[in-house]
Design an enzyme around this catalytic site. Structure first.
Site, PDB file in Angstrom:
ATOM      1  N   ASP A  13       0.944  -1.376  -0.176  1.00  0.00           N
ATOM      2  CA  ASP A  13      -0.047  -0.028  -0.080  1.00  0.00           C
ATOM      3  C   ASP A  13       0.771   1.160  -0.052  1.00  0.00           C
ATOM      4  O   ASP A  13       0.710   2.712   0.486  1.00  0.00           O
ATOM      5  CB  ASP A  13      -0.898  -0.092   1.242  1.00  0.00           C
ATOM      6  CG  ASP A  13      -1.475  -1.120   1.117  1.00  0.00           C
ATOM      7  OD1 ASP A  13      -2.458  -1.791   0.672  1.00  0.00           O
ATOM      8  OD2 ASP A  13      -2.291  -1.555   2.657  1.00  0.00           O
ATOM      9  N   LYS A  16       2.435   2.303  -5.523  1.00  0.00           N
ATOM     10  CA  LYS A  16       3.021   1.553  -6.394  1.00  0.00           C
ATOM     11  C   LYS A  16       2.215   2.218  -7.463  1.00  0.00           C
ATOM     12  O   LYS A  16       2.586   2.097  -8.338  1.00  0.00           O
ATOM     13  CB  LYS A  16       3.289  -0.055  -6.306  1.00  0.00           C
ATOM     14  CG  LYS A  16       4.352   0.239  -4.954  1.00  0.00           C
ATOM     15  CD  LYS A  16       4.786  -1.761  -4.940  1.00  0.00           C
ATOM     16  CE  LYS A  16       3.273  -2.163  -4.467  1.00  0.00           C
ATOM     17  NZ  LYS A  16       2.860  -1.882  -3.321  1.00  0.00           N
ATOM     18  N   GLY A  40      -3.678  -4.577  -3.452  1.00  0.00           N
ATOM     19  CA  GLY A  40      -4.579  -3.440  -4.439  1.00  0.00           C
ATOM     20  C   GLY A  40      -4.344  -2.175  -4.814  1.00  0.00           C
ATOM     21  O   GLY A  40      -2.931  -1.132  -3.772  1.00  0.00           O
ATOM     22  N   HIS A  41      -4.638  -1.526  -5.558  1.00  0.00           N
ATOM     23  CA  HIS A  41      -3.619  -0.402  -6.341  1.00  0.00           C
ATOM     24  C   HIS A  41      -4.615   0.352  -7.452  1.00  0.00           C
ATOM     25  O   HIS A  41      -5.542   0.698  -7.646  1.00  0.00           O
ATOM     26  CB  HIS A  41      -2.684  -0.107  -7.505  1.00  0.00           C
ATOM     27  CG  HIS A  41      -1.922  -1.194  -7.640  1.00  0.00           C
ATOM     28  ND1 HIS A  41      -0.746  -2.104  -8.582  1.00  0.00           N
ATOM     29  CD2 HIS A  41      -1.012  -2.224  -6.064  1.00  0.00           C
ATOM     30  CE1 HIS A  41       0.412  -3.280  -7.684  1.00  0.00           C
ATOM     31  NE2 HIS A  41      -0.259  -2.647  -6.244  1.00  0.00           N
ATOM     32  N   GLN A 225       2.371  -5.527  -3.316  1.00  0.00           N
ATOM     33  CA  GLN A 225       2.925  -5.815  -1.956  1.00  0.00           C
ATOM     34  C   GLN A 225       4.020  -5.351  -1.629  1.00  0.00           C
ATOM     35  O   GLN A 225       4.130  -4.717  -2.180  1.00  0.00           O
ATOM     36  CB  GLN A 225       3.120  -7.477  -1.105  1.00  0.00           C
ATOM     37  CG  GLN A 225       1.423  -7.849  -1.076  1.00  0.00           C
ATOM     38  CD  GLN A 225       1.051  -8.655  -2.330  1.00  0.00           C
ATOM     39  OE1 GLN A 225       1.416  -9.205  -3.003  1.00  0.00           O
ATOM     40  NE2 GLN A 225       0.047  -8.471  -2.921  1.00  0.00           N
TER      41      GLN A 225
HETATM   42  P1  IMP Z   1      -2.542 -12.584   1.654  1.00  0.00           P
HETATM   43  O1  IMP Z   1      -1.248 -12.541   1.015  1.00  0.00           O
HETATM   44  O2  IMP Z   1      -3.908 -12.517   1.476  1.00  0.00           O
HETATM   45  O3  IMP Z   1      -2.135 -14.300   2.339  1.00  0.00           O
HETATM   46  O4  IMP Z   1      -2.274 -12.303   3.563  1.00  0.00           O
HETATM   47  C1  IMP Z   1      -1.265 -12.337   4.034  1.00  0.00           C
HETATM   48  C2  IMP Z   1      -0.838 -10.957   4.694  1.00  0.00           C
HETATM   49  O5  IMP Z   1      -0.371  -9.950   3.395  1.00  0.00           O
HETATM   50  C3  IMP Z   1      -1.746 -10.304   5.193  1.00  0.00           C
HETATM   51  O6  IMP Z   1      -1.539  -9.328   6.622  1.00  0.00           O
HETATM   52  C4  IMP Z   1      -2.161  -9.006   4.598  1.00  0.00           C
HETATM   53  O7  IMP Z   1      -3.455  -7.805   5.044  1.00  0.00           O
HETATM   54  C5  IMP Z   1      -1.136  -8.431   3.886  1.00  0.00           C
HETATM   55  N1  IMP Z   1      -1.303  -8.502   2.137  1.00  0.00           N
HETATM   56  C6  IMP Z   1      -1.224  -9.216   0.805  1.00  0.00           C
HETATM   57  N2  IMP Z   1      -1.371  -8.234  -0.234  1.00  0.00           N
HETATM   58  C7  IMP Z   1      -1.514  -6.902   0.710  1.00  0.00           C
HETATM   59  C8  IMP Z   1      -1.667  -5.872  -0.216  1.00  0.00           C
HETATM   60  O8  IMP Z   1      -2.195  -5.577  -1.802  1.00  0.00           O
HETATM   61  N3  IMP Z   1      -0.808  -4.772   0.775  1.00  0.00           N
HETATM   62  C9  IMP Z   1      -1.172  -5.251   2.062  1.00  0.00           C
HETATM   63  N4  IMP Z   1      -1.076  -5.847   2.382  1.00  0.00           N
HETATM   64  C10 IMP Z   1      -1.207  -7.274   2.119  1.00  0.00           C
END
Ligand code: IMP
Length: 432
Positions: A13, A16, A40-41, A225
């Site tokens: 977040d 990017k 999420g972009h 991420q």
């Molecule tokens: P997962 O990727 O859904 O398995 O989540 C694993 C961890 O990564 C969790 O803490 C999510 O909140 C975090 N996470 C996954 N994708 C994002 C993102 O795009 N932005 C921020 N945190 C993320």
């Protein structure tokens, strides 16, 4: 070699999407190489706000080719929705300008159910996943039973594979997690119907990119991420299941180790995190509410994918320096500087007290356990009251802002080349 990598320096977040949108002006191919629709972009163009989860934000520019590399895990339902949303907004999405790697893996509805079942089974030790089935899909990939996009090209074998997958998932869901069984035939048929719509976009992405590089095309690789969510280098186990760092580009796109021109590290001017896990500089006071915003604006600190309020805190320079080193970042793109306007002083963390002992460099092999033992040591610099949003030139930034930037540069050892001061596409100041 004309490769530029845009990578998040924090827990995701970082902004990017908008950085990639801006950098895409001068590139031919924009490529994602990891993750799935957990990302999420948000990109604001004029009065339009695009919230993208999978498709690289650079595709909004008419001249680019958007690519999803083999390192991704794809949910066909959300991907089709996103393609349609872009079409409705007037963006051309055709097989000529949107490619999906045949070696990317699918996320099925069963992966999502398993993700949620596993999270609730973790009880108090939840990771706080996005519930999008990311981890379970990568588990199947590593266990060599995943469903690859290229499997679609043999429809009968694909149907068998999908059915087998749902039957296996049923065992896991019902026996281990005590969840209701899924209806295999209807779920499999619906999934196959959705996935099949992607057939025209399938490409051997690695080969196409290798060819493009031979012809000196410029590739912008966009990580999803952030560094601290990297499966190996992040705050394990509170991480995602992919390689979120610059290193992931080579295996996630299928190219050799090429000299990379620029590695642009994108970081907020403060720190945020969604989901569980250690966050040494986290704030809970009125400054937290100030940094987070009320949620009334799309750019306030609420998750694009889940809508969850983000945890917020002061910029952690120990972690930022670590991210710079891990990624070999050549420059920093600082986002959301305008959010700090109105604070009397800006704090930043320059070292930790770990069990009372000062440490300024992080050994992350201990993962989250190590970070949990760290208390931040802060320094501060004067804040500013001016509204930065109308500013477009570096020389017009208040001296307190340039001082804060200099502190970050001195600590990390690389220059800050761009600063964003608002959500609009134009609200980025490039250093002259
Ligand atoms: P997962 O990727 O859904 O398995 O989540 C694993 C961890 O990564 C969790 O803490 C999510 O909140 C975090 N996470 C996954 N994708 C994002 C993102 O795009 N932005 C921020 N945190 C993320």
């Amino acid at each position: 070699m004309p490769i530029i990598i845009a990578v998040g320096m924090q827990w995701g977040d970082e902004g990017k999407g908008r950085a990639v949108d801006l950098l895409s002006e001068d590139v031919e191919i924009v490529a994602r190489y990891n993750g799935g629709d957990n990302a999420g972009h948000t990109v604001t163009v004029g009065d339009k706000i695009f919230k993208l989860h999978l498709i690289p934000s650079g595709i909004i520019h008419g001249h680019t080719i958007g690519v999803l590399g083999n390192g991704l895990v794809l949910n066909p339902a959300t991907l089709l929705e996103e393609m349609e949303m872009l079409r409705q907004a007037g963006i051309i999405i055709t097989p000529e300008r949107f490619w999906i790697s045949d070696a990317a893996h699918f996320i099925t509805p069963a992966h999502r159910l398993i993700d949620r079942a596993q999270e609730s089974a973790r009880g108090k030790s939840q990771i706080g996943t996005t519930g999008r089935g990311i981890g379970p899909s990568y588990v199947d990939k590593c266990a060599r039973r995943g469903i690859r996009v290229g499997n679609l090209l043999q429809p009968e074998a694909f149907r068998e594979k999908v059915k087998q997958h749902f039957e296996d998932a049923n065992k896991l869901l019902t026996i281990l997690y005590r969840q209701p069984a899924i209806e295999v035939t209807s779920m499999a048929e619906e999934f196959i119907g959705q996935a099949s719509q992607l057939i025209p976009y399938i490409k051997c992405v690695g080969m196409q990119i290798r060819h493009a590089l031979k012809y000196h095309k410029i590739i912008l690789a966009e990580a999803a991420q952030g560094t601290l969510l990297d499966l190996d280098q992040g705050s394990y186990p509170f991480v995602t299941s992919s390689c979120t760092t610059a290193a992931g580009i080579f295996s996630g796109l299928g190219i050799g180790i090429q000299p990379v021109d620029r590695v642009i590290g994108i970081t907020k001017a403060f720190q945020t995190r969604v989901g569980a896990g250690p966050f040494p500089t986290e704030l809970f006071d009125k400054t937290a509410a100030f940094l987070r915003g009320t949620g009334s604006n799309p750019w306030d600190e609420y998750g694009t994918t889940t809508g969850r309020p983000r945890r917020v805190g002061w910029l952690d320079l120990v972690l930022l320096k670590y991210a710079v080193e891990i990624n070999g970042a050549t420059e920093l793109f600082l986002t959301k500087m305008d959010v700090l306007s109105g604070l009397d002083e800006i704090k930043f963390c320059t070292e930790y007290l770990m069990d009372g002992i000062p440490v300024s460099e992080l050994n992350f092999s201990g993962g989250a356990a190590e970070l949990e033992r760290c208390q931040p040591v802060y320094r501060s610099t004067p804040g500013w009251q001016a509204d930065l949003r109308p500013i477009r030139k570096w020389k017009d930034l208040p001296p307190q802002v340039t001082k804060y930037i200099q502190i970050i540069e001195a600590f990390c050892g690389i220059p800050v080349t761009q600063v964003s001061v608002g959500p609009e596409r134009s609200a980025v100041i490039t250093r002259e």
